[in-house]
Design an enzyme around this catalytic site. Structure first.
Site, PDB file in Angstrom:
ATOM      1  N   MET C 143       0.892  -1.201  -0.175  1.00 34.95           N
ATOM      2  CA  MET C 143       0.094  -0.013   0.023  1.00 34.95           C
ATOM      3  C   MET C 143       0.949   1.173   0.013  1.00 34.95           C
ATOM      4  SD  MET C 143      -2.586   1.596   2.714  1.00 34.95           S
ATOM      5  CE  MET C 143      -4.148   0.162   2.402  1.00 34.95           C
ATOM      6  N   TYR C 146      -0.632   7.261   1.665  1.00 35.67           N
ATOM      7  CA  TYR C 146      -0.339   8.710   1.374  1.00 35.67           C
ATOM      8  C   TYR C 146      -1.645   9.556   2.165  1.00 35.67           C
ATOM      9  CZ  TYR C 146       3.865   7.682  -1.145  1.00 35.67           C
ATOM     10  OH  TYR C 146       5.076   7.140  -1.572  1.00 35.67           O
ATOM     11  N   ALA C 176       3.784  -1.404   3.812  1.00 33.44           N
ATOM     12  CA  ALA C 176       3.219  -0.210   3.627  1.00 33.44           C
ATOM     13  C   ALA C 176       4.379   0.927   3.288  1.00 33.44           C
ATOM     14  CB  ALA C 176       2.786   0.434   5.205  1.00 33.44           C
ATOM     15  N   LYS C 177       4.195   1.354   2.058  1.00 34.06           N
ATOM     16  CA  LYS C 177       4.922   2.542   1.538  1.00 34.06           C
ATOM     17  C   LYS C 177       4.536   4.092   2.162  1.00 34.06           C
ATOM     18  CE  LYS C 177       6.603   4.361  -2.892  1.00 34.06           C
ATOM     19  NZ  LYS C 177       5.958   5.733  -3.560  1.00 34.06           N
ATOM     20  N   VAL C 178       5.406   4.644   3.041  1.00 34.96           N
ATOM     21  CA  VAL C 178       5.121   5.959   3.695  1.00 34.96           C
ATOM     22  C   VAL C 178       6.228   6.785   3.510  1.00 34.96           C
ATOM     23  CG1 VAL C 178       3.855   4.735   5.323  1.00 34.96           C
ATOM     24  CG2 VAL C 178       6.222   4.989   6.034  1.00 34.96           C
TER      25      VAL C 178
END
Lengths: 265, 265, 265, 265, 265
Positions: C143, C146, C176-178
């Site tokens: 995910m 953002y 999780a890409k943050v």
């Protein structure tokens, strides 16, 4: 394709629906006059009265109580409905699929259409789906045809109620539940516009025995096929008595005096 | 069709749900008091307490942790939920299909309805789909019935909470999770309106042991069937202690004093 | 059910995604610094570097180029995305079905969620469908979490990024890409909130080698599992060099000095 | 998966689409200059010219006329389109399913995307469905990639057209139909951004033979793969002549002078 | 694929549809002039006149009455329609699935498109679905093509009606029902724009016999293929007489004088 005549929703072609979805539509306030009316068991007992050709309830009430009364009560699945906590242009949630209503044991379905609402088109399309699913199962279809919304200045005009009855015919309802338009002449017009769709009047707010029976008598004389009644039955201490009176008027074609006498037996 | 009685969601007809979806609904702030509560492992461990009849979590937490606790914890799949980063009229995303919840091993489902929201109709229809899919799998259905939205001036009025409980009955929930309406008399009314739908109170913000147990006791005495609790358990340093106390009140019908004593053992 | 560990998306539990959907999201402007970066062939070549565990592209780029690199590149199907020609509350089109991504040969999927947007609910429900379709095919789910939209005053606050990581966990993402939240302490909090969901930082706008590697190192030390990087690789004249450095930091746990030395070899 | 090369939509890798959906998009006004152009038979006859690699029409025109020309004309099904009677943010109705287009005999599909419109997301998702359905049938996909809408101050800027071409690549089109960006240099940039997606220029409003052929020649020299033309053919008294000229430029790589000579033979 | 020629909707290639959905579209007011016209039986009887090639009604009327007339009347299922109780931009509910229309015995379908409405796109997509479902069953498709809405200053301009006819062709209707554009020359243009789609004029409000027949004659001479008529038949005391006259003009190519004489026999 029109399964109405063979259905237990009718008795000698006449209809008396006991409607009991007020807990969803209006909330607890409708049960205050007769607190036991909040208990679905109480109302299912009332619905065993032979004058009642069907009891109309929402899915949850049907699931939880109908199995105990399956022998004695005919079930009408009221498919849509919504709370009045919500504000805005009239609309109604479809709370129940026809498939599941059939599984629970419903004999027929009921569906509200708010003609004149900005949501009329969406509601008509939901009605279409319900109607066609009911046809596959030979379940009669009752439309609560209630014009309402910002496009309507006066939803009780006779012409509006006649239009509502015609909508029910045009869209495929077997029975149209409409408000009493105020006079026998206006009711005749309503019945005429409905063609082969049976017209039943809705009971409305509670009134006196005499006033209520007189209105029902006038509607029947004008060609109505019966009544859908809620508060005028369950907000009475003795709901069986008024059902005795209604049975006289709707099924026995008796006079109001005879019907009033029946309520007092 | 109402699978609640045979389900591990109940113990002797009573319910104690440990709710743990605050990470989605409120975000990290709810874990600040007891940092280890951010760790699902910690909360799954707490949920092995025999007083807990089910643990309610969102899909991702269930997928990642439930397999390790499948023997010791009963899973309630909380199907919808949303962050509070978002602003606007109350609504909730359906994050989990019933089919997949069943596959993961959930025993029952939970679903929030914001009665009174401008999104009530849409939410009710999503509830319908979830409810009927759950019925096919004999999974009990718990409704988080929380009136909320621009149409509501006061969502904590007893009448509003009673209406919320009735909505849960009418729409088909086996269990209605509602806020405590402030008094035993009001709670009795709520329970009455719910008919055969079990009413459980939601735990709300953290309070003292005595205050919390007294409220739960009052609710049980007024006819509630149990409790759904989150912060009042996991925001405590010793969650097992308060569960010991709740077990006394909910399942043993003990007094508040006995329950308080249990928390101190 | 969580297929991440056996997937080539990870190498020793770490992740380095080369993201290349800027042509859709930002348009030609992102390719101006290094014109050859507009050519997908160039970037697929870069993605053959052993440090890259997956290349994230949109459907059209995958269809047209991936078949030539199927032996040497692992494909992450970035399912949604939209141009910035469009104005309004953040949202993203789902351009690719999971079924077709699987057919093209994708190993995992990527999906952007703009938590806090007025479209959060709709996006979360689209994510649900993609997630469950991916689970049927054992494809890991990343995910892009953002927070963004009118409900958010500051989308770079550490608490907001921690919330974003938690949303990824709660909704079912494996990774999780943050955004990097600005400090190692904040990153630790982010990682903690994500539980068993791996956290990777997004590369952001191009910075110097040292600055970039120091940030990645800080993130890794704080518990991150890797990086998703686009412009900080393809906007460099020698993208292999920076990948050599990243490989040191992410997979070899080397110091920034060692990594910088690797970029200069 | 990219079926373009084996398709009759191309001839030696080049494309010349005769577009004829003006009756829907613009109405009768486009046929005023040459009244017989209103008659689809006339335009199907024109499309039998060997330079035309496909004729793009809407469903109704295809159904009614294509069967008579199935041997001599290759059909491109233009799936979406709308009248200009309607006002508002750019959008387009999907008038034709890919399934039915295939049944009618279409070889490829065409789809308009208004990047930058407030409806971009919805249109992109409709494109996705059409694209993937076309892939199942090995039908090439042509995108009419036309940025337009309130978010765009100037939809003819070279950068915008280059972005449009890139969108076509990223979303999966085999061919991108774009406006000529005004100069050969700008066209080169457009072609570069489109990668392996072929770029064809749209013919636009009618101009003189020389002006038109010069523009097409410039586009081809800049790397374009052809042309989609409507009014510049069917609004001419002798459409075959200009097609002879286009054949020289597009397929024979002839000079403008040679092409002009061909139009006069 | 275009099943019109073999259908009983046509007689010698000509069409005369008796339209009777006014009860839904306009309500009881349209029946006031001739009260028996409210009775569908009356209108089905009229429809047995040999000049009538099909009777167009909504689902409910078809269900309730068509079975009695299946031998003598050809049924056109008017799929969409809505009341005028409702206000707002023109739109129409789809009240009937093609599947069910076929089951009831309909030979062809009718569908209204309000070109120029803000709902044009949605209506066109609903038309697509109906059209393709009809094609599967070889049912001809009639479009009521009526530009209307806020985008249109004047929906009776000849150019607008010609555009409407063209829309019908482009979208796949076999027959386009349009308003008479005011002059034979304008009607010729309309017919030309419709190509192979037959054009029929709509009858409109009731006028005198002579005026009505003259208009129909002018339309036929201009290339129209017939008429769809409601009020100009059923609002007459002797509907058979006017049908005798229409038969002369439409099928016998008689003069207006001959047709008028026929109405008086």
């Amino acid at each position: 394709m029109r399964p109405i005549d063979d259905s237990p929703l009718t008795r000698d072609g006449k209809v008396l629906i006991l409607a009991y979805d007020h807990g969803l539509e209006h909330g607890p306030v409708d049960f205050e006059a007769v607190p036991e009316s909040a208990d679905p068991e109480h109302v299912f007992e009332v619905a065993t009265h032979p004058a009642v050709t069907s009891l109309a309830v929402q899915k949850g009430v049907a699931e939880a109580y109908y199995p105990d009364y399956a022998e004695d009560v005919t079930l009408l699945a009221k498919l849509n409905g919504t709370s009045n906590l919500w504000m805005g242009e009239p609309d109604s949630a479809v709370n129940w699929s026809v498939e599941y209503a059939d599984e629970i044991g419903a004999d027929s379905i009921g569906f509200t259409l708010y003609g004149g609402s900005n949501h009329e088109i969406e509601m008509a399309e939901e009605f279409r789906d319900a109607h066609e699913a009911a046809r596959e199962r030979d379940m009669p279809v009752v439309m609560w045809s209630y014009p309402r919304g910002q496009g309507l200045k006066n939803d009780k005009k006779p012409g509006t109620i006649a239009y509502a009855a015609r909508q029910a015919l045009e869209l495929g309802a077997d029975v149209a539940k409409v408000k009493y338009p105020g006079s026998p002449e206006a009711m005749e017009e309503v019945v005429e516009m409905a063609g082969r769709t049976k017209v039943i009047m809705s009971g409305g707010s509670k009134t006196s025995d005499r006033e209520f029976l007189e209105t029902v008598k006038a509607a029947m004389d004008a060609g109505a096929s019966g009544l859908a009644v809620g508060r005028n039955v369950f907000q009475r201490e003795n709901p069986e008595a008024i059902l005795d009176g209604l049975e006289e008027i709707i099924f026995e074609e008796s006079s109001v005096e005879t019907a009033l006498a029946a309520t007092e037996q």
